[in-house]
Structure formats: structure tokens, C-alpha cells
Design a protein around this motif. Structure first.
Motif, PDB file in Angstrom:
ATOM      1  N   GLN A  51       0.839  -1.187   0.000  1.00 30.41           N
ATOM      2  CA  GLN A  51       0.000   0.000   0.000  1.00 30.41           C
ATOM      3  C   GLN A  51       0.883   1.249   0.000  1.00 30.41           C
ATOM      4  OE1 GLN A  51      -2.759  -0.297   3.290  1.00 30.41           O
ATOM      5  NE2 GLN A  51      -4.278  -1.286   2.014  1.00 30.41           N
ATOM      6  N   LEU A  52       0.676   2.084  -0.992  1.00 35.47           N
ATOM      7  CA  LEU A  52       1.481   3.290  -1.141  1.00 35.47           C
ATOM      8  C   LEU A  52       0.674   4.484  -0.654  1.00 35.47           C
ATOM      9  CD1 LEU A  52       4.086   4.607  -2.255  1.00 35.47           C
ATOM     10  CD2 LEU A  52       2.901   4.828  -4.439  1.00 35.47           C
ATOM     11  N   THR A  53       0.986   4.947   0.561  1.00 30.74           N
ATOM     12  CA  THR A  53       0.322   6.131   1.106  1.00 30.74           C
ATOM     13  C   THR A  53       0.989   7.364   0.531  1.00 30.74           C
ATOM     14  OG1 THR A  53      -0.228   4.993   3.171  1.00 30.74           O
ATOM     15  CG2 THR A  53      -0.268   7.392   3.191  1.00 30.74           C
ATOM     16  N   THR A  54       0.229   8.183  -0.154  1.00 34.90           N
ATOM     17  CA  THR A  54       0.809   9.364  -0.786  1.00 34.90           C
ATOM     18  C   THR A  54       0.282  10.674  -0.207  1.00 34.90           C
ATOM     19  OG1 THR A  54      -0.882   9.280  -2.530  1.00 34.90           O
ATOM     20  CG2 THR A  54       1.202   8.143  -2.948  1.00 34.90           C
ATOM     21  N   THR A  55      -0.858  10.633   0.478  1.00 32.23           N
ATOM     22  CA  THR A  55      -1.437  11.859   1.021  1.00 32.23           C
ATOM     23  C   THR A  55      -2.071  11.569   2.387  1.00 32.23           C
ATOM     24  OG1 THR A  55      -1.953  12.628  -1.217  1.00 32.23           O
ATOM     25  CG2 THR A  55      -3.025  13.766   0.596  1.00 32.23           C
ATOM     26  N   ILE A  56      -1.803  12.442   3.349  1.00 31.79           N
ATOM     27  CA  ILE A  56      -2.405  12.324   4.681  1.00 31.79           C
ATOM     28  C   ILE A  56      -3.123  13.632   4.998  1.00 31.79           C
ATOM     29  CG2 ILE A  56      -1.974  12.010   7.149  1.00 31.79           C
ATOM     30  CD1 ILE A  56       0.446  10.354   6.471  1.00 31.79           C
ATOM     31  N   PHE A  57      -4.396  13.508   5.338  1.00 28.47           N
ATOM     32  CA  PHE A  57      -5.202  14.669   5.727  1.00 28.47           C
ATOM     33  C   PHE A  57      -5.463  14.586   7.228  1.00 28.47           C
ATOM     34  CE2 PHE A  57      -9.224  16.783   6.570  1.00 28.47           C
ATOM     35  CZ  PHE A  57      -9.090  17.992   5.884  1.00 28.47           C
ATOM     36  N   ALA A  58      -5.074  15.629   7.961  1.00 25.10           N
ATOM     37  CA  ALA A  58      -5.259  15.665   9.411  1.00 25.10           C
ATOM     38  C   ALA A  58      -6.156  16.842   9.773  1.00 25.10           C
ATOM     39  CB  ALA A  58      -3.915  15.779  10.122  1.00 25.10           C
ATOM     40  N   MET A  59      -6.982  16.625  10.784  1.00 25.50           N
ATOM     41  CA  MET A  59      -7.939  17.671  11.139  1.00 25.50           C
ATOM     42  C   MET A  59      -8.410  17.482  12.579  1.00 25.50           C
ATOM     43  SD  MET A  59     -11.600  18.363   9.237  1.00 25.50           S
ATOM     44  CE  MET A  59     -12.965  19.162  10.090  1.00 25.50           C
ATOM     45  N   GLU A  60      -8.667  18.607  13.223  1.00 23.88           N
ATOM     46  CA  GLU A  60      -9.268  18.592  14.561  1.00 23.88           C
ATOM     47  C   GLU A  60     -10.674  19.167  14.449  1.00 23.88           C
ATOM     48  OE1 GLU A  60      -7.173  19.518  18.588  1.00 23.88           O
ATOM     49  OE2 GLU A  60      -8.136  21.392  17.944  1.00 23.88           O
ATOM     50  N   THR A  61     -11.604  18.525  15.093  1.00 28.63           N
ATOM     51  CA  THR A  61     -12.998  18.969  14.998  1.00 28.63           C
ATOM     52  C   THR A  61     -13.698  18.793  16.335  1.00 28.63           C
ATOM     53  OG1 THR A  61     -15.067  18.658  13.766  1.00 28.63           O
ATOM     54  CG2 THR A  61     -13.799  16.700  14.255  1.00 28.63           C
ATOM     55  N   VAL A  62     -14.740  19.566  16.516  1.00 28.21           N
ATOM     56  CA  VAL A  62     -15.550  19.504  17.733  1.00 28.21           C
ATOM     57  C   VAL A  62     -16.864  18.815  17.396  1.00 28.21           C
ATOM     58  CG1 VAL A  62     -16.705  20.808  19.558  1.00 28.21           C
ATOM     59  CG2 VAL A  62     -14.515  21.621  18.634  1.00 28.21           C
ATOM     60  N   VAL A  63     -17.173  17.784  18.152  1.00 31.09           N
ATOM     61  CA  VAL A  63     -18.371  16.994  17.883  1.00 31.09           C
ATOM     62  C   VAL A  63     -19.229  16.943  19.152  1.00 31.09           C
ATOM     63  CG1 VAL A  63     -19.278  14.746  17.215  1.00 31.09           C
ATOM     64  CG2 VAL A  63     -17.144  15.588  16.188  1.00 31.09           C
ATOM     65  N   PRO A  64     -20.433  17.520  19.091  1.00 35.20           N
ATOM     66  CA  PRO A  64     -21.334  17.418  20.237  1.00 35.20           C
ATOM     67  C   PRO A  64     -22.224  16.172  20.132  1.00 35.20           C
ATOM     68  CG  PRO A  64     -22.207  18.992  18.673  1.00 35.20           C
ATOM     69  CD  PRO A  64     -20.925  18.475  18.085  1.00 35.20           C
ATOM     70  N   THR A  65     -22.448  15.512  21.253  1.00 33.46           N
ATOM     71  CA  THR A  65     -23.367  14.365  21.305  1.00 33.46           C
ATOM     72  C   THR A  65     -24.236  14.524  22.552  1.00 33.46           C
ATOM     73  OG1 THR A  65     -21.759  13.021  22.521  1.00 33.46           O
ATOM     74  CG2 THR A  65     -21.767  12.806  20.129  1.00 33.46           C
ATOM     75  N   SER A  66     -25.375  13.874  22.520  1.00 30.80           N
ATOM     76  CA  SER A  66     -26.291  13.987  23.661  1.00 30.80           C
ATOM     77  C   SER A  66     -27.197  12.767  23.719  1.00 30.80           C
ATOM     78  CB  SER A  66     -27.131  15.263  23.564  1.00 30.80           C
ATOM     79  OG  SER A  66     -27.950  15.227  22.416  1.00 30.80           O
ATOM     80  N   GLN A  67     -27.770  12.567  24.893  1.00 33.64           N
ATOM     81  CA  GLN A  67     -28.743  11.493  25.087  1.00 33.64           C
ATOM     82  C   GLN A  67     -29.717  11.907  26.184  1.00 33.64           C
ATOM     83  OE1 GLN A  67     -27.052   7.684  26.089  1.00 33.64           O
ATOM     84  NE2 GLN A  67     -28.931   6.580  25.639  1.00 33.64           N
ATOM     85  N   GLU A  68     -30.996  11.606  25.970  1.00 29.21           N
ATOM     86  CA  GLU A  68     -32.038  12.011  26.907  1.00 29.21           C
ATOM     87  C   GLU A  68     -32.541  10.820  27.723  1.00 29.21           C
ATOM     88  OE1 GLU A  68     -35.041  13.801  24.520  1.00 29.21           O
ATOM     89  OE2 GLU A  68     -33.995  15.752  24.369  1.00 29.21           O
ATOM     90  N   ARG A  69     -33.039  11.134  28.926  1.00 26.75           N
ATOM     91  CA  ARG A  69     -33.741  10.136  29.748  1.00 26.75           C
ATOM     92  C   ARG A  69     -35.208  10.543  29.778  1.00 26.75           C
ATOM     93  NH1 ARG A  69     -31.307   8.901  35.443  1.00 26.75           N
ATOM     94  NH2 ARG A  69     -30.064   7.469  34.164  1.00 26.75           N
TER      95      ARG A  69
END
Length: 231
Positions: free
Chosen positions: A72-90
Motif C-alpha cells: 500500500q502506497l500512502t501518498t497523502t495524509i489529511f489531518a484535522m481537529e474537529t468539535v463533535v457534540p453528542t447527547s442522550q435524553e432520559r
């Protein structure tokens, strides 16, 4: 006169000469036969000789093996930081007792490149001193979360902690959404097109030491990458 006559020996009879002629004929016949056999053997000797031919190797097979060694020839790497909100109700029936919110800051990487295991002899073309390689289409090779650089930024179970205590489940959900979000962003930024460009350079450099005066690398059109972030 009597003594001279007595000293003369009678000439051999024809019957006495025949054995000598027969022996000479046999020797002559055998000599001719041996010469004939020798000439015949020289004529057919190339057909009787057993030898190993010159070792040959198909150039396409050698090139495929050489390229596949990279796998496998890896030629490009994309890196990123992101904010992800999650929730759950009772809930109690249709009534919401509480809600838990988890805010996850995720850092991930997407690797794109060429799977060289897909390369075969049909992808190799030789034109004199020119070698033409058609690469498989680029694809996403790997997606991963860097857990050392990711973290839970906020975890809130609401008023009186009435929200469900489901931090592991919400974190797992946030990580999956982080991967999907980063992959979609990488595709929007054209990661597969850049992987194609870099693969052309990398494989070309790999094969220019094979003795060919010219090496041409052809790329394939990328397939579907991932859903767009606009969705």
C-alpha cells in the motif's frame, strides 16, 4: 633348367583369392558404414542433445513484483481537529426527565493512496525502451482517531444529574462522527486527486532505476470518496 622350373611356384587359384577379397570387402564396407553413421550422427546430433535453454523473465512480471513489494502506497495524509457534540435524553413516557451532553474534541487522520496489490501484468506495457504503468485508482486506505490528541471537553448530565450516565457510549458515538466528519472534509479537499498526483511521482521514481530510458505513469480516475460535508 630343372632347378629353375622347380623354384617357380604355381599361381594361387581364384578360389584361394576369394577369402582375401571377401575380407577386404568386409573391411571396406565396415569403413563406409562407420563413416556414414558418423555423418548421420552429426546431422541429427542437434536433435539428440539435451540442454537447458536461456533463462528468461517477463518484464511485466518483474515490474509487478517490484511495485507490489511496496504494497500500500500512502501518498497523502489529511489531518484535522474537529468539535463533535453528542447527547442522550432520559425519558419517562413522552416526558424528558433529563439530558446528558458530551462535547468531544477529536483529532483524526485520513490516509489516501494506491493499493498496489491490485496491480497486474495487464497494467504494464513495454514499447521498446519505454515502460508504461497504469496505476489502480486511488482510495482511502485508513482512517483513525488519535486518542492521545483527542479528549472530552465537556460532560454535563443536566439539572440534578438527571441525564443518563452514558459517557462511554457518547464518547464512542462522538469518535465515529469525528471519523466521518474528517473523512468527508478530506474528500471535499480533493484528497484522492492529490493522492493520484503523488503516486505518479513516487512510482515513477521507483521505476526509473530499472534501466528504461523513459517511464510513463498513468493514473486512473478516483472512485467515490465519501459524502460531502455540506449534507
Amino acid at each position: 633348367m630343372a632347378e629353375k622350373l622347380s623354384s617357380l611356384q604355381p599361381a594361387p587359384k581364384i578360389s584361394q583369392r576369394l577369402p582375401l577379397l571377401g575380407a577386404g570387402g568386409i573391411v571396406l564396407t565396415m569403413a563406409i558404414a562407420v563413416i556414414g553413421i558418423g555423418q548421420g550422427l552429426r546431422t541429427i546430433s542437434p536433435w539428440l542433445r539435451i540442454s537447458n535453454g536461456e533463462a528468461k523473465a517477463e518484464i511485466s512480471t518483474l515490474v509487478v513484483q517490484q511495485i507490489r513489494a511496496v504494497s500500500q502506497l500512502t501518498t497523502t495524509i489529511f489531518a484535522m481537529e474537529t468539535v463533535v457534540p453528542t447527547s442522550q435524553e432520559r425519558q419517562w413516557g413522552n416526558f424528558t426527565l433529563g439530558r446528558t451532553d458530551l462535547l468531544y474534541i477529536g483529532y483524526g487522520e485520513v490516509r489516501a493512496g494506491i493499493d498496489l496489490e491490485q496491480l497486474n501484468e495487464q497494467n504494464i506495457e513495454q514499447r521498446g525502451e519505454k515502460l508504461i504503468i497504469t496505476l489502480p485508482p486511488p482510495q482511502i486506505l485508513d482512517q483513525k482517531i488519535d486518542v492521545e490528541r483527542s479528549r472530552i471537553y465537556q460532560y454535563d448530565r443536566g439539572f440534578l444529574n438527571l441525564g443518563p450516565d452514558t459517557a462511554p457510549e457518547l464518547q464512542s458515538l462522538a469518535q465515529r462522527q469525528t471519523l466521518a466528519k474528517i473523512t468527508a472534509a478530506a474528500c471535499d479537499q480533493g484528497i484522492l486527486d492529490r493522492a493520484n498526483e503523488q503516486a505518479e511521482i513516487a512510482v515513477g521514481s521507483l521505476l526509473r532505476g530499472t534501466g528504461y530510458t523513459e517511464v510513463e505513469i498513468k493514473t486512473s480516475i478516483p472512485g467515490i470518496c465519501a459524502p460531502s460535508t455540506s449534507s
